[in-house]
Motif scaffolding. Structure first.
Motif, PDB file in Angstrom:
ATOM      1  N   PHE A  94       0.841  -1.197   0.000  1.00 33.23           N
ATOM      2  CA  PHE A  94       0.000   0.000   0.000  1.00 33.23           C
ATOM      3  C   PHE A  94       0.872   1.242   0.000  1.00 33.23           C
ATOM      4  O   PHE A  94       1.934   1.257   0.615  1.00 33.23           O
ATOM      5  CB  PHE A  94      -0.922   0.011   1.223  1.00 33.23           C
ATOM      6  CG  PHE A  94      -1.943  -1.065   1.193  1.00 33.23           C
ATOM      7  CD1 PHE A  94      -2.986  -1.026   0.279  1.00 33.23           C
ATOM      8  CD2 PHE A  94      -1.870  -2.136   2.072  1.00 33.23           C
ATOM      9  CE1 PHE A  94      -3.929  -2.027   0.238  1.00 33.23           C
ATOM     10  CE2 PHE A  94      -2.812  -3.146   2.041  1.00 33.23           C
ATOM     11  CZ  PHE A  94      -3.848  -3.096   1.123  1.00 33.23           C
ATOM     12  N   HIS A  95       0.413   2.249  -0.689  1.00 31.08           N
ATOM     13  CA  HIS A  95       1.163   3.506  -0.746  1.00 31.08           C
ATOM     14  C   HIS A  95       1.067   4.217   0.592  1.00 31.08           C
ATOM     15  O   HIS A  95       0.000   4.614   1.009  1.00 31.08           O
ATOM     16  CB  HIS A  95       0.575   4.393  -1.854  1.00 31.08           C
ATOM     17  CG  HIS A  95       1.438   5.558  -2.196  1.00 31.08           C
ATOM     18  ND1 HIS A  95       0.937   6.824  -2.341  1.00 31.08           N
ATOM     19  CD2 HIS A  95       2.781   5.642  -2.425  1.00 31.08           C
ATOM     20  CE1 HIS A  95       1.951   7.642  -2.649  1.00 31.08           C
ATOM     21  NE2 HIS A  95       3.055   6.942  -2.714  1.00 31.08           N
ATOM     22  N   GLU A  96       2.221   4.363   1.249  1.00 30.43           N
ATOM     23  CA  GLU A  96       2.239   5.007   2.572  1.00 30.43           C
ATOM     24  C   GLU A  96       2.852   6.386   2.456  1.00 30.43           C
ATOM     25  O   GLU A  96       3.922   6.649   2.998  1.00 30.43           O
ATOM     26  CB  GLU A  96       3.048   4.164   3.561  1.00 30.43           C
ATOM     27  CG  GLU A  96       2.267   3.036   4.146  1.00 30.43           C
ATOM     28  CD  GLU A  96       3.044   2.285   5.228  1.00 30.43           C
ATOM     29  OE1 GLU A  96       4.202   2.615   5.500  1.00 30.43           O
ATOM     30  OE2 GLU A  96       2.458   1.342   5.779  1.00 30.43           O
ATOM     31  N   CYS A  98       2.551  10.500   0.139  1.00 35.36           N
ATOM     32  CA  CYS A  98       1.888  11.352  -0.834  1.00 35.36           C
ATOM     33  C   CYS A  98       2.930  11.767  -1.868  1.00 35.36           C
ATOM     34  O   CYS A  98       4.073  12.072  -1.506  1.00 35.36           O
ATOM     35  CB  CYS A  98       1.308  12.580  -0.123  1.00 35.36           C
ATOM     36  SG  CYS A  98       0.170  13.501  -1.163  1.00 35.36           S
ATOM     37  N   ASP A  99       2.564  11.731  -3.134  1.00 36.90           N
ATOM     38  CA  ASP A  99       3.492  12.053  -4.215  1.00 36.90           C
ATOM     39  C   ASP A  99       3.206  13.452  -4.756  1.00 36.90           C
ATOM     40  O   ASP A  99       2.057  13.775  -5.053  1.00 36.90           O
ATOM     41  CB  ASP A  99       3.335  11.047  -5.363  1.00 36.90           C
ATOM     42  CG  ASP A  99       3.709   9.638  -4.947  1.00 36.90           C
ATOM     43  OD1 ASP A  99       4.560   9.501  -4.046  1.00 36.90           O
ATOM     44  OD2 ASP A  99       3.140   8.688  -5.521  1.00 36.90           O
ATOM     45  N   ILE A 100       4.260  14.236  -4.911  1.00 37.97           N
ATOM     46  CA  ILE A 100       4.111  15.595  -5.435  1.00 37.97           C
ATOM     47  C   ILE A 100       4.819  15.670  -6.787  1.00 37.97           C
ATOM     48  O   ILE A 100       6.026  15.416  -6.875  1.00 37.97           O
ATOM     49  CB  ILE A 100       4.735  16.624  -4.472  1.00 37.97           C
ATOM     50  CG1 ILE A 100       4.128  16.446  -3.078  1.00 37.97           C
ATOM     51  CG2 ILE A 100       4.502  18.046  -4.976  1.00 37.97           C
ATOM     52  CD1 ILE A 100       4.845  17.243  -2.021  1.00 37.97           C
ATOM     53  N   PRO A 186       9.044  11.981 -12.652  1.00 38.79           N
ATOM     54  CA  PRO A 186       9.707  12.627 -11.515  1.00 38.79           C
ATOM     55  C   PRO A 186       8.689  13.107 -10.478  1.00 38.79           C
ATOM     56  O   PRO A 186       7.664  13.700 -10.850  1.00 38.79           O
ATOM     57  CB  PRO A 186      10.403  13.844 -12.142  1.00 38.79           C
ATOM     58  CG  PRO A 186      10.494  13.542 -13.592  1.00 38.79           C
ATOM     59  CD  PRO A 186       9.351  12.643 -13.921  1.00 38.79           C
ATOM     60  N   HIS A 187       8.947  12.810  -9.239  1.00 37.57           N
ATOM     61  CA  HIS A 187       8.083  13.314  -8.160  1.00 37.57           C
ATOM     62  C   HIS A 187       8.807  13.189  -6.829  1.00 37.57           C
ATOM     63  O   HIS A 187       9.782  12.444  -6.710  1.00 37.57           O
ATOM     64  CB  HIS A 187       6.739  12.569  -8.113  1.00 37.57           C
ATOM     65  CG  HIS A 187       6.831  11.121  -7.718  1.00 37.57           C
ATOM     66  ND1 HIS A 187       7.104  10.107  -8.621  1.00 37.57           N
ATOM     67  CD2 HIS A 187       6.687  10.514  -6.519  1.00 37.57           C
ATOM     68  CE1 HIS A 187       7.118   8.951  -7.986  1.00 37.57           C
ATOM     69  NE2 HIS A 187       6.869   9.159  -6.693  1.00 37.57           N
ATOM     70  N   LEU A 188       8.308  13.920  -5.851  1.00 37.19           N
ATOM     71  CA  LEU A 188       8.776  13.729  -4.483  1.00 37.19           C
ATOM     72  C   LEU A 188       7.795  12.804  -3.790  1.00 37.19           C
ATOM     73  O   LEU A 188       6.592  13.080  -3.769  1.00 37.19           O
ATOM     74  CB  LEU A 188       8.820  15.076  -3.735  1.00 37.19           C
ATOM     75  CG  LEU A 188       9.098  14.945  -2.229  1.00 37.19           C
ATOM     76  CD1 LEU A 188      10.534  14.489  -1.964  1.00 37.19           C
ATOM     77  CD2 LEU A 188       8.825  16.260  -1.500  1.00 37.19           C
ATOM     78  N   HIS A 189       8.300  11.702  -3.254  1.00 36.57           N
ATOM     79  CA  HIS A 189       7.454  10.880  -2.377  1.00 36.57           C
ATOM     80  C   HIS A 189       7.727  11.346  -0.955  1.00 36.57           C
ATOM     81  O   HIS A 189       8.868  11.321  -0.496  1.00 36.57           O
ATOM     82  CB  HIS A 189       7.792   9.394  -2.515  1.00 36.57           C
ATOM     83  CG  HIS A 189       7.114   8.546  -1.472  1.00 36.57           C
ATOM     84  ND1 HIS A 189       5.923   7.890  -1.692  1.00 36.57           N
ATOM     85  CD2 HIS A 189       7.447   8.290  -0.177  1.00 36.57           C
ATOM     86  CE1 HIS A 189       5.569   7.255  -0.575  1.00 36.57           C
ATOM     87  NE2 HIS A 189       6.479   7.488   0.370  1.00 36.57           N
ATOM     88  N   LEU A 190       6.660  11.768  -0.293  1.00 39.21           N
ATOM     89  CA  LEU A 190       6.782  12.211   1.093  1.00 39.21           C
ATOM     90  C   LEU A 190       6.067  11.218   2.004  1.00 39.21           C
ATOM     91  O   LEU A 190       4.900  10.890   1.785  1.00 39.21           O
ATOM     92  CB  LEU A 190       6.119  13.593   1.236  1.00 39.21           C
ATOM     93  CG  LEU A 190       5.980  14.096   2.671  1.00 39.21           C
ATOM     94  CD1 LEU A 190       7.327  14.450   3.259  1.00 39.21           C
ATOM     95  CD2 LEU A 190       5.042  15.300   2.725  1.00 39.21           C
TER      96      LEU A 190
HETATM   97 ZN   LIG Z   1       4.921   7.625  -3.441  1.00 39.41          ZN
END
Ligand SMILES: [Zn+2]
Length: 222
Positions: A94-96, A98-100, A186-190
């Motif tokens: 599960f995605h834990e 938030c992606d920006i 490309p994204h930041l996973h926070l």
């Molecule tokens: Zn992510």
């Protein structure tokens, strides 16, 4: 006699649920007073128990984690509530976080900023997170920034970080051996975690945190 007992029972149950409701309302009011945006947390699907857990680091939050162009006409970044969506790299999970995403999909360009003061707790490559850095805020929140294209400097575990300090550049590293890039946009996973008695890394949904910070920070710049 039986009827009376039943009646008493109904009254007691009714009172218990009423008291429960009043208590719940009081605790939501308290959360509001302490700055938690209860409404947006509710619409993001955060439970009341979890809302309390954000209090650990709520006062540490200072800064939206990516910087864009000064006076940008429209939003430079987009993010959605993807909490617990399924992901498949490295097995179903599960995605834990938030992606920006930057709207122009540029990599190695947008600075990733520390949202809080803190201490560098983890740094380096992870097969899943690519080049990542983990910052522990004073209140105990663990902020995990992943998929960076590079680091701003040679950080070491234990280094002190100030809110707003540049950690690195937003990128697309991860999903493989060290140096792997380009497997996803490309994204930041926070990720945001706290330690609880039951779980050393208890994940919390960063989405309402990002909304909260974005509303308070009108100008992005670099
Ligand atoms: Zn992510």
């Amino acid at each position: 006699m039986l009827k009376r007992l039943l009646f008493l029972c109904v009254i007691l149950c009714f009172n218990a649920s009423l008291i429960g409701e009043i208590k719940e309302k009081a605790s939501l009011d308290e959360l509001r007073q302490r700055g938690i945006p209860v409404k947006s947390m509710e619409s993001a699907g955060v439970s009341r128990e979890d809302m309390e857990k954000y209090l650990f680091f709520w006062e540490d939050l200072k800064c939206f984690p990516v910087a864009g162009q000064m006076n940008a006409k429209s939003a430079t970044f987009s993010y959605e509530n993807s909490w617990h969506e399924k992901r498949y790299y490295g097995g179903e999970r599960f995605h834990e976080g938030c992606d920006i995403f930057p709207e122009d999909a540029k990599t190695d360009y947008y600075p990733v900023l520390s949202m809080t003061d803190g201490i560098v707790e983890k740094i380096g490559w992870l097969p899943l997170g690519g080049y990542r850095i983990g910052i522990r805020s004073p209140g105990g929140g663990y902020f995990y920034y992943a998929h960076l294209s590079s680091y701003a400097e040679k950080f070491c575990e234990g280094d002190e970080i100030k809110a707003g300090e540049v950690l690195g550049l937003l990128g697309d590293t991860g999903y493989g051996a060290e140096g792997t890039r380009g497997k996803f946009p490309p994204h930041l996973h926070l990720g945001i975690y706290i330690s609880t008695k039951e779980k050393q890394e208890y994940p919390l949904n960063p989405y309402p945190v990002l909304q909260f910070l974005q509303e308070r920070q009108k100008n992005f710049f670099y």
